[in-house]
Design an enzyme around this catalytic site. Structure first.
Site, PDB file in Angstrom:
ATOM      1  N   LYS A 219      65.588  31.150  42.169  1.00 59.42           N
ATOM      2  CA  LYS A 219      64.403  31.360  41.329  1.00 59.42           C
ATOM      3  C   LYS A 219      63.381  32.158  42.115  1.00 59.42           C
ATOM      4  O   LYS A 219      62.931  31.753  43.178  1.00 59.42           O
ATOM      5  CB  LYS A 219      63.769  30.058  40.865  1.00 59.42           C
ATOM      6  CG  LYS A 219      62.741  30.292  39.747  1.00 59.42           C
ATOM      7  CD  LYS A 219      61.673  29.225  39.664  1.00 59.42           C
ATOM      8  CE  LYS A 219      60.553  29.376  40.660  1.00 59.42           C
ATOM      9  NZ  LYS A 219      59.671  30.559  40.386  1.00 59.42           N
ATOM     10  N   GLU A 295      60.396  25.996  54.371  1.00 63.10           N
ATOM     11  CA  GLU A 295      59.611  26.878  55.255  1.00 63.10           C
ATOM     12  C   GLU A 295      58.268  27.041  54.584  1.00 63.10           C
ATOM     13  O   GLU A 295      58.156  27.689  53.543  1.00 63.10           O
ATOM     14  CB  GLU A 295      60.331  28.224  55.446  1.00 63.10           C
ATOM     15  CG  GLU A 295      59.784  29.032  56.620  1.00 63.10           C
ATOM     16  CD  GLU A 295      58.713  30.019  56.209  1.00 63.10           C
ATOM     17  OE1 GLU A 295      57.514  29.660  56.376  1.00 63.10           O
ATOM     18  OE2 GLU A 295      59.037  31.100  55.718  1.00 63.10           O
ATOM     19  N   CYS A 329      53.106  33.788  56.187  1.00 60.57           N
ATOM     20  CA  CYS A 329      52.994  32.377  56.537  1.00 60.57           C
ATOM     21  C   CYS A 329      52.719  32.165  58.019  1.00 60.57           C
ATOM     22  O   CYS A 329      52.122  31.163  58.406  1.00 60.57           O
ATOM     23  CB  CYS A 329      54.256  31.633  56.119  1.00 60.57           C
ATOM     24  SG  CYS A 329      55.772  32.366  56.754  1.00 60.57           S
ATOM     25  N   GLU A 426      44.838  27.657  55.552  1.00 60.06           N
ATOM     26  CA  GLU A 426      45.584  28.904  55.421  1.00 60.06           C
ATOM     27  C   GLU A 426      44.926  29.775  54.344  1.00 60.06           C
ATOM     28  O   GLU A 426      44.852  29.396  53.182  1.00 60.06           O
ATOM     29  CB  GLU A 426      47.038  28.618  55.047  1.00 60.06           C
ATOM     30  CG  GLU A 426      47.911  29.861  55.038  1.00 60.06           C
ATOM     31  CD  GLU A 426      49.371  29.534  54.753  1.00 60.06           C
ATOM     32  OE1 GLU A 426      50.245  30.188  55.339  1.00 60.06           O
ATOM     33  OE2 GLU A 426      49.624  28.619  53.942  1.00 60.06           O
TER      34      GLU A 426
END
Length: 527
Positions: A219, A295, A329, A426
């Site tokens: 997906k 992750e 990331c 983040e």
């Protein structure tokens, strides 16, 4: 972003990142390319080796983040489409099926064929990725989609080499018993990938899964569905059996959740935010306790010691944060600089960031494109205001770039402290925070004082010092006098709330196989 090759030629060292190894030979070709004919882009779901419309007949628009205009409408997968794709993947994995019966050398050759087809069509993929995602193409050694496609080809070829080398072992147990292990494919695997590196993330999941003999339902992010569908065309052309690879475009709360909850899915691999990663774990545990690899997010420290070459350190810290519009990331968003060179580093970094050329992917010499969509754009602008409200010094940037597209000015904050929101959360945008430190012990403590543990960078001319500090950091990857080297052979993954499991390298294969132990008593005396 300045080419790392140029940085390290100046420093007298070798280039630090494979992003740049093959860009030069492609840049001229890409810069002369014309825009794509969007009427010919594949927009259907890929199930059982066929492109099909969604069962509910629903579709959604994918947007060019540089212009805020619709590129095309894409078929939207719902729960019924997920069921259909999982059924196809389950049939493809059944005992006696062409895929399950195929030797490792057969899987190897198919994956190599796929890599060759990607290389053949790399120019189209480079343009399609930049159109859908907004990232630069990659002119004159700058980072962009050109570098991503190089990494994708490398990844498929690397894991193709593992397809016929997944061996078990013989074990000397007590008694006259023959004991051995074998590595068996996990089975039907669901993969949910993000929007920041669509082609690369697809390869990081698909390549090891195929090498191990798994079947896949992938997906994509609803924000960047297009290149995965084109890769599916190449899967079909390469000759993979029906049902081995299935690609769904859809939304997380519907298609993603249903895939993660599905009882016929044996493993789910997710790359994305930590918040959604927690949800994925819950879906897996509340359904069939499927294997999960994650992750997730990061708030990576970039540590610059006072014995570092300031020019090289500035270039590396710049790349660590501003690569891919800061939508990475492992972005080095906490730049710790030792007090002896702090002022000199800040002046050089501010000058470099202020000189970044921002624009659409087809413009020449672009270093920074737009954020992915309005939601992310507004989120980043909110952090810019938060940094100022909490007392950080805005050294450059701090607002929107231009009047059209989701462009944010490259921003540098100085005088940042550990308790500020911009130093803890983040941001996923072009926002660099610079923090001052005094001692090695202090910076190690501060760098580790985070809920994340994905990556870190260290700049120092003292190799022993850099290695010692690197060993003390609680992160999955440490780049010393380098950053963002994503070679396919090197494992990548996090500690703490940055996830578990590894992408890339031999270690990644552990997430796609089960280890079976077989024991057989032998006749006669033990020999």
């Amino acid at each position: 972003m300045q080419c790392l090759v140029a940085q390290y030629q100046k420093a007298g060292s070798k280039p630090a990142s494979p992003f740049h190894y093959s860009q030069a030979k492609f840049c001229k070709m890409v810069s002369m390319s014309t825009l794509l004919d969007t009427t010919k882009i594949e927009t259907r779901l890929f199930i059982n080796n066929e492109f099909v419309d969604s069962l509910a007949g629903k579709a959604f628009d994918t947007i060019d983040p540089a212009t805020e205009q619709v590129i095309c409408s894409v078929q939207e997968a719902g729960a019924a489409d997920v069921d259909k794709a999982v059924s196809a993947a389950k049939a493809a994995f059944a005992l006696g099926s062409p895929w399950r019966s195929m030797d490792g050398t057969g899987r190897r050759d198919l994956i190599l064929k796929l890599a060759d087809l990607i290389e053949r069509d790399r120019d189209y993929l480079v343009k399609l990725e930049s159109l859908d995602n907004g990232k630069p193409l990659g002119h004159e050694g700058q980072y962009g989609s050109t570098g991503d496609v190089h990494l994708v080809i490398q990844c498929y070829r690397y894991f193709a080499g593992w397809a016929d080398k997944l061996t078990g072992s013989t074990i000397p147990v007590d008694g006259n018993i023959f004991c051995y292990t074998r590595k068996e494919p996990m089975g039907v695997c669901g993969c949910i990938i993000p929007w920041n590196f669509p082609l690369v993330m697809q390869a990081w999941k698909l390549a090891p899964a195929l090498a191990a003999g798994c079947t896949v339902v992938l997906k994509t992010s609803e924000k960047t569905p297009l290149t995965a569908l084109y890769i599916s065309k190449l899967v079909q052309e390469a000759g993979f059996p029906p049902g081995v690879v299935n690609t769904l475009s859809g939304f997380g709360p519907v298609a993603g959740k249903h895939l993660a909850c599905h009882a016929d899915v044996d493993k789910i691999a997710f790359t994305g935010s930590t918040a959604v990663g927690r949800m994925i774990e819950g879906y897996a545990s509340n359904s069939n306790l499927k294997t999960v690899t994650l992750e997730l997010g990061g708030k990576s420290p970039m540590i610059v010691f006072d014995d570092a070459d300031v020019d090289v350190a500035v270039s590396l810290a710049h790349t660590a944060l501003f690569l891919n519009q800061g939508q990475c990331c492992c972005a080095g968003s906490r730049t710790f600089v030792q007090e002896g060179i702090y002022d000199k580093f800040v002046a050089a970094m501010v000058k470099k960031a202020a000189a970044v050329k921002v624009g659409g992917c087809m413009e020449a010499d672009i270093e920074q494109g737009p954020q992915i969509d309005d939601l992310q754009f507004q989120k980043v602008l909110g952090y810019l205001q938060k940094g100022q409200d909490e007392g950080a010094t805005l050294a450059t940037g701090g607002g929107r770039h231009g009047t059209q597209g989701y462009f944010v000015q490259p921003t540098v904050f100085t005088d940042v402290t550990d308790d500020m929101t911009i130093a803890k959360e983040e941001i996923f945008g072009p926002v660099l925070s610079i923090l001052k430190f005094k001692t090695d012990f202090e910076v190690i403590e501060r760098a580790n004082n985070s809920s994340y543990g994905l990556a870190a960078g260290i700049c120092s001319s003292d190799t022993a010092r850099a290695i010692s500090v690197g060993h003390q950091l609680r992160v999955g990857t440490v780049w010393i006098n380098s950053y963002d080297n994503f070679d396919a052979a090197a494992p990548f993954g996090g500690y703490k709330q940055s996830g578990h499991g590894r992408d890339k390298g031999e270690a990644a294969l552990d997430g796609w196989v089960q280890t079976k132990c077989v024991m057989l008593p032998l006749a006669g005396p033990k020999a």
